[in-house]
Design a protein around this motif. Structure first.
Motif, PDB file in Angstrom:
ATOM      1  N   ASN A   1       0.822  -1.342  -0.108  1.00  0.00           N
ATOM      2  CA  ASN A   1       0.021  -0.061  -0.052  1.00  0.00           C
ATOM      3  C   ASN A   1       0.774   1.240   0.136  1.00  0.00           C
ATOM      4  OD1 ASN A   1      -2.609  -1.154  -0.133  1.00  0.00           O
ATOM      5  ND2 ASN A   1      -2.558  -1.759   2.035  1.00  0.00           N
ATOM      6  N   PHE A   2       2.116   1.243   0.693  1.00  0.00           N
ATOM      7  CA  PHE A   2       2.773   2.275   0.833  1.00  0.00           C
ATOM      8  C   PHE A   2       3.419   2.489  -0.667  1.00  0.00           C
ATOM      9  CE2 PHE A   2       7.271   4.011   1.108  1.00  0.00           C
ATOM     10  CZ  PHE A   2       7.009   5.201   1.553  1.00  0.00           C
ATOM     11  N   GLY A   3       3.817   1.446  -1.273  1.00  0.00           N
ATOM     12  CA  GLY A   3       4.363   1.388  -2.698  1.00  0.00           C
ATOM     13  C   GLY A   3       3.296   2.141  -3.459  1.00  0.00           C
ATOM     14  N   ARG A   4       2.053   1.785  -3.426  1.00  0.00           N
ATOM     15  CA  ARG A   4       0.983   2.354  -4.350  1.00  0.00           C
ATOM     16  C   ARG A   4       0.788   3.979  -4.199  1.00  0.00           C
ATOM     17  NH1 ARG A   4      -3.904   0.666  -2.570  1.00  0.00           N
ATOM     18  NH2 ARG A   4      -4.876   1.607  -4.226  1.00  0.00           N
ATOM     19  N   LYS A   5       0.938   4.444  -2.991  1.00  0.00           N
ATOM     20  CA  LYS A   5       1.085   5.634  -2.732  1.00  0.00           C
ATOM     21  C   LYS A   5       2.040   6.395  -2.965  1.00  0.00           C
ATOM     22  CE  LYS A   5       1.667   8.869   1.165  1.00  0.00           C
ATOM     23  NZ  LYS A   5       1.518   8.937   2.675  1.00  0.00           N
ATOM     24  N   ASN A   6       3.439   5.676  -3.024  1.00  0.00           N
ATOM     25  CA  ASN A   6       4.528   6.583  -3.263  1.00  0.00           C
ATOM     26  C   ASN A   6       4.739   6.528  -4.926  1.00  0.00           C
ATOM     27  OD1 ASN A   6       7.199   7.306  -2.417  1.00  0.00           O
ATOM     28  ND2 ASN A   6       8.191   5.457  -3.411  1.00  0.00           N
ATOM     29  N   LYS A   7       4.200   5.740  -5.541  1.00  0.00           N
ATOM     30  CA  LYS A   7       4.211   5.719  -6.980  1.00  0.00           C
ATOM     31  C   LYS A   7       3.152   6.988  -7.584  1.00  0.00           C
ATOM     32  CE  LYS A   7       4.839   0.787  -8.051  1.00  0.00           C
ATOM     33  NZ  LYS A   7       4.344  -0.303  -8.739  1.00  0.00           N
ATOM     34  N   ILE A   8       2.036   7.148  -6.872  1.00  0.00           N
ATOM     35  CA  ILE A   8       1.314   8.322  -7.262  1.00  0.00           C
ATOM     36  C   ILE A   8       1.840   9.484  -6.938  1.00  0.00           C
ATOM     37  CG2 ILE A   8      -0.767   9.354  -6.640  1.00  0.00           C
ATOM     38  CD1 ILE A   8      -2.135   6.762  -6.166  1.00  0.00           C
ATOM     39  N   ALA A   9       2.450   9.686  -5.711  1.00  0.00           N
ATOM     40  CA  ALA A   9       3.181  10.757  -5.243  1.00  0.00           C
ATOM     41  C   ALA A   9       4.479  11.080  -6.197  1.00  0.00           C
ATOM     42  CB  ALA A   9       3.585  10.531  -3.937  1.00  0.00           C
ATOM     43  N   HIS A  10       5.064   9.945  -6.563  1.00  0.00           N
ATOM     44  CA  HIS A  10       6.219  10.420  -7.721  1.00  0.00           C
ATOM     45  C   HIS A  10       5.677  10.937  -8.954  1.00  0.00           C
ATOM     46  CE1 HIS A  10      10.118  10.019  -9.492  1.00  0.00           C
ATOM     47  NE2 HIS A  10       9.491   9.353 -10.525  1.00  0.00           N
ATOM     48  N   ARG A  11       4.365  10.521  -9.299  1.00  0.00           N
ATOM     49  CA  ARG A  11       3.955  10.989 -10.640  1.00  0.00           C
ATOM     50  C   ARG A  11       3.282  12.440 -10.362  1.00  0.00           C
ATOM     51  NH1 ARG A  11       3.517  12.869 -14.522  1.00  0.00           N
ATOM     52  NH2 ARG A  11       2.627  12.215 -16.482  1.00  0.00           N
ATOM     53  N   VAL A  12       2.746  12.666  -9.215  1.00  0.00           N
ATOM     54  CA  VAL A  12       2.210  14.089  -9.041  1.00  0.00           C
ATOM     55  C   VAL A  12       3.383  14.945  -9.033  1.00  0.00           C
ATOM     56  CG1 VAL A  12       1.502  15.610  -7.416  1.00  0.00           C
ATOM     57  CG2 VAL A  12       0.313  13.255  -7.711  1.00  0.00           C
ATOM     58  N   LEU A  13       4.782  14.558  -8.318  1.00  0.00           N
ATOM     59  CA  LEU A  13       5.865  15.562  -8.486  1.00  0.00           C
ATOM     60  C   LEU A  13       6.197  15.667  -9.673  1.00  0.00           C
ATOM     61  CD1 LEU A  13       7.525  16.822  -6.533  1.00  0.00           C
ATOM     62  CD2 LEU A  13       8.815  14.854  -6.260  1.00  0.00           C
ATOM     63  N   GLU A  14       6.318  14.670 -10.484  1.00  0.00           N
ATOM     64  CA  GLU A  14       6.711  15.065 -12.169  1.00  0.00           C
ATOM     65  C   GLU A  14       5.888  15.707 -12.713  1.00  0.00           C
ATOM     66  OE1 GLU A  14       8.875  10.682 -13.139  1.00  0.00           O
ATOM     67  OE2 GLU A  14       6.703  11.049 -13.550  1.00  0.00           O
TER      68      GLU A  14
END
Length: 308
Positions: A133-146
């Motif tokens: 679940n942390f991995g899912r959130k982290n991927k979304i956060a990374h895409r938002v940051l980009e």
């Protein structure tokens, strides 16, 4: 230094406001001013949040560019939380209504609940679930940051639809799994109904059957203590040797053929809750009794089925 970012969303962002205030307390401590304004368009049900940061940190340790980078990074984490915690259920329902229009409301609810369970608890290991679940959130956060690097406005619904294909694919996969489980459960229930009808429509060949599950099979005896299964196993011997049938299927076939008035399940170990036993309980229902520890249970030797 002045930086502004705008978030537009169709879901109320009260928690988003609170997270911004909490996470950016450090900004104020370093002399920056954080301002959060919002405008709500009630006709479109859209809320726009204007987040601005201004100040002078020329004498500080961090450069303005560093502060803005950290600022963007934390915005991306807050937005990832917002998407998962406040948008995910909406996304799931939208996909369910799109794919399963003719499915009943009850079944839609089943698919929804199972999808949520698959996404949050896809593994029996709780620590692994937390990591995934942390991995899912982290991927979304990374895409938002980009995205934030090149844009000062983020429309949440459009961002989800066009910038998070892997996230949407994961949700759709979970929905498909939930639908398959629904189908399997319905088929199982229909099969149970058929077996129950067969049992109820034929006369009982004996009053009582005792069942004891073992690591490599089962043991059956009647009310007088006489073994039962040996008389039936010989007829299945060829199928067993060819691996066309397993012992669980044989057990259920024997009990359905005998259709006893009463089945006593001897609960001497965890095998009493196994899949075949659960099926037997579902088929025979009121005819089931559970023994929690008779002499036979206590003295039973798993390497033999000789009655005492």
């Amino acid at each position: 230094m002045y930086y502004q970012f705008v978030v537009s969303t169709a879901i109320k962002m009260d928690i988003f406001h609170e997270n911004l205030e909490q996470r950016f307390a450090w900004i104020k401590e370093r002399g920056y001013m954080l301002n959060i304004d919002s405008q709500v368009n009630n006709q479109c049900n859209i809320e726009e949040i204007y987040i601005s940061l201004k100040g002078d940190n020329s004498n500080g340790i961090f450069r303005d560019e560093d502060v803005i980078y950290i600022f963007k990074h934390q915005i991306s984490e807050i937005l990832a939380d917002h998407i998962i915690c406040q948008w995910e259920e909406t996304i799931i329902w939208k996909e369910i209504f799109r794919k399963f229009r003719r499915v009943s409301h009850q079944d839609k609810n089943y698919i929804f609940e199972k999808t949520i369970a698959f996404l949050k608890k896809c593994n029996s290991n709780e620590s692994l679930n937390m990591l995934m679940n942390f991995g899912r959130k982290n991927k979304i956060a990374h895409r938002v940051l980009e995205y934030i690097y090149d844009n000062d406005l983020l429309v949440v619904e459009g961002f989800i639809n066009f910038c998070l294909p892997d996230y949407l694919k994961e949700i759709r996969f979970a929905i498909d799994l939930a639908y398959e489980e629904l189908r399997n459960e319905k088929e199982y229930n229909e099969f149970i109904k058929l077996l129950r009808y067969f049992v109820d429509s034929q006369p009982a060949k004996t009053n009582e059957v005792n069942l004891l599950m073992e690591n490599e099979g089962f043991c059956l005896w009647d009310g007088k203590g006489s073994k039962i299964e040996e008389d039936f196993l010989s007829s299945y011997l060829d199928d067993i040797l060819l691996d066309d049938i397993n012992l669980d299927d044989i057990l259920i076939s024997i009990l359905i053929t005998i259709a006893p008035r009463r089945i006593i399940i001897h609960d001497n170990n965890q095998l009493a809750d196994s899949s075949p036993v659960e099926m037997i309980k579902n088929v025979f229902k009121d005819r089931i009794q559970v023994c929690r520890g008779c002499e036979r249970c206590l003295l039973h030797n798993r390497e033999t089925c000789e009655p005492h």
